[in-house]
Design a protein around this motif. Sequence first.
Motif, PDB file in Angstrom:
ATOM      1  N   TYR A   1       3.997   3.415 -11.810  1.00  0.00           N
ATOM      2  CA  TYR A   1       4.788   2.689 -12.807  1.00  0.00           C
ATOM      3  C   TYR A   1       6.177   3.313 -12.943  1.00  0.00           C
ATOM      4  O   TYR A   1       7.180   2.598 -12.974  1.00  0.00           O
ATOM      5  N   TRP A   2       6.226   4.633 -13.031  1.00  0.00           N
ATOM      6  CA  TRP A   2       7.525   5.288 -13.225  1.00  0.00           C
ATOM      7  C   TRP A   2       8.436   5.092 -12.023  1.00  0.00           C
ATOM      8  O   TRP A   2       9.650   5.122 -12.157  1.00  0.00           O
TER       9      TRP A   2
ATOM     10  N   ASN B   1       3.913  -6.574  -7.720  1.00  0.00           N
ATOM     11  CA  ASN B   1       3.048  -7.754  -7.844  1.00  0.00           C
ATOM     12  C   ASN B   1       1.765  -7.419  -8.600  1.00  0.00           C
ATOM     13  O   ASN B   1       1.322  -8.191  -9.458  1.00  0.00           O
ATOM     14  N   LYS B   2       1.163  -6.262  -8.288  1.00  0.00           N
ATOM     15  CA  LYS B   2      -0.052  -5.859  -8.996  1.00  0.00           C
ATOM     16  C   LYS B   2       0.239  -5.602 -10.471  1.00  0.00           C
ATOM     17  O   LYS B   2      -0.560  -5.965 -11.335  1.00  0.00           O
ATOM     18  N   TYR B   3       1.365  -4.975 -10.750  1.00  0.00           N
ATOM     19  CA  TYR B   3       1.737  -4.717 -12.147  1.00  0.00           C
ATOM     20  C   TYR B   3       1.963  -6.031 -12.897  1.00  0.00           C
ATOM     21  O   TYR B   3       1.490  -6.204 -14.018  1.00  0.00           O
TER      22      TYR B   3
ATOM     23  N   ARG C   1      -3.287  -1.524 -15.258  1.00  0.00           N
ATOM     24  CA  ARG C   1      -4.558  -1.447 -14.544  1.00  0.00           C
ATOM     25  C   ARG C   1      -4.420  -1.751 -13.061  1.00  0.00           C
ATOM     26  O   ARG C   1      -5.151  -1.234 -12.237  1.00  0.00           O
ATOM     27  N   GLY C   2      -3.495  -2.622 -12.731  1.00  0.00           N
ATOM     28  CA  GLY C   2      -3.279  -2.994 -11.339  1.00  0.00           C
ATOM     29  C   GLY C   2      -2.729  -1.863 -10.493  1.00  0.00           C
ATOM     30  O   GLY C   2      -2.800  -1.912  -9.275  1.00  0.00           O
ATOM     31  N   LEU C   3      -2.176  -0.845 -11.146  1.00  0.00           N
ATOM     32  CA  LEU C   3      -1.581   0.276 -10.409  1.00  0.00           C
ATOM     33  C   LEU C   3      -2.548   1.440 -10.214  1.00  0.00           C
ATOM     34  O   LEU C   3      -2.213   2.425  -9.566  1.00  0.00           O
ATOM     35  N   ILE C   4      -3.749   1.316 -10.755  1.00  0.00           N
ATOM     36  CA  ILE C   4      -4.739   2.381 -10.600  1.00  0.00           C
ATOM     37  C   ILE C   4      -5.356   2.282  -9.223  1.00  0.00           C
ATOM     38  O   ILE C   4      -5.780   1.213  -8.794  1.00  0.00           O
ATOM     39  N   ARG C   5      -5.398   3.411  -8.541  1.00  0.00           N
ATOM     40  CA  ARG C   5      -5.979   3.439  -7.196  1.00  0.00           C
ATOM     41  C   ARG C   5      -7.489   3.317  -7.306  1.00  0.00           C
ATOM     42  O   ARG C   5      -8.138   4.055  -8.031  1.00  0.00           O
ATOM     43  N   LYS C   6      -8.028   2.394  -6.546  1.00  0.00           N
ATOM     44  CA  LYS C   6      -9.469   2.200  -6.539  1.00  0.00           C
ATOM     45  C   LYS C   6     -10.038   2.878  -5.303  1.00  0.00           C
ATOM     46  O   LYS C   6      -9.638   2.593  -4.193  1.00  0.00           O
ATOM     47  N   GLY C   7     -11.001   3.787  -5.509  1.00  0.00           N
ATOM     48  CA  GLY C   7     -11.638   4.462  -4.389  1.00  0.00           C
ATOM     49  C   GLY C   7     -12.690   3.577  -3.753  1.00  0.00           C
ATOM     50  O   GLY C   7     -13.124   2.576  -4.314  1.00  0.00           O
ATOM     51  N   ARG C   8     -13.103   3.945  -2.591  1.00  0.00           N
ATOM     52  CA  ARG C   8     -14.159   3.215  -1.918  1.00  0.00           C
ATOM     53  C   ARG C   8     -15.500   3.525  -2.545  1.00  0.00           C
ATOM     54  O   ARG C   8     -15.734   4.618  -3.028  1.00  0.00           O
ATOM     55  N   THR C   9     -16.375   2.562  -2.503  1.00  0.00           N
ATOM     56  CA  THR C   9     -17.734   2.806  -2.953  1.00  0.00           C
ATOM     57  C   THR C   9     -18.573   3.204  -1.757  1.00  0.00           C
ATOM     58  O   THR C   9     -18.207   2.944  -0.608  1.00  0.00           O
ATOM     59  N   VAL C  10     -19.691   3.821  -2.000  1.00  0.00           N
ATOM     60  CA  VAL C  10     -20.561   4.271  -0.918  1.00  0.00           C
ATOM     61  C   VAL C  10     -21.007   3.087  -0.075  1.00  0.00           C
ATOM     62  O   VAL C  10     -21.159   3.197   1.135  1.00  0.00           O
ATOM     63  N   ALA C  11     -21.208   1.936  -0.683  1.00  0.00           N
ATOM     64  CA  ALA C  11     -21.685   0.768   0.047  1.00  0.00           C
ATOM     65  C   ALA C  11     -20.682   0.299   1.099  1.00  0.00           C
ATOM     66  O   ALA C  11     -21.061  -0.360   2.060  1.00  0.00           O
TER      67      ALA C  11
END
Length: 98
Positions: A4-5, A36-38, A44-54
Motif C-alpha cells: 500500500y505504501w 487493481n487488487k486494492y 485485503r487485496g494486497l495481503i500475500r496469500k500462501g499456498r495451501t498443502v493441497a
Amino acid sequence: MDKYWLIAPYLNQEKTLKAIAEETGITKRTLHNWINKYNHFGLRGLIRKGRTVAQYKPYKQPSNEAPTRNELKRQRNLINSFSSSVRLSFLLNSNNWN
C-alpha cells in the motif's frame, strides 16, 4: 501494508507508476496488479496469500530407475519449500513409513 505504501503516491496522484517503478525496481505491471487488487478488494487485496498443502503434489520418482541429479535437486527444493510439519509428513509418506 508495504505494498500500500508503495502505491499510495500513485493513488493520491502524487507520482506516476513509471516513477514508482524506477525508484523501487518493481515492474509497472506488478504495481498495476497491486492497484487493481486494492481498488477491487481494499487492503485485503494486497495481503500475500500462501499456498495451501493441497496445491502441492508429491514427487513420485520412477520405481526401478535411480533418480538423476536434477531429479534429486528438484525433490530437495520442493521439500525445502514446505513447512517442517509438511516436510516430515512428505518424507514419511515417500518412504512408506506409515
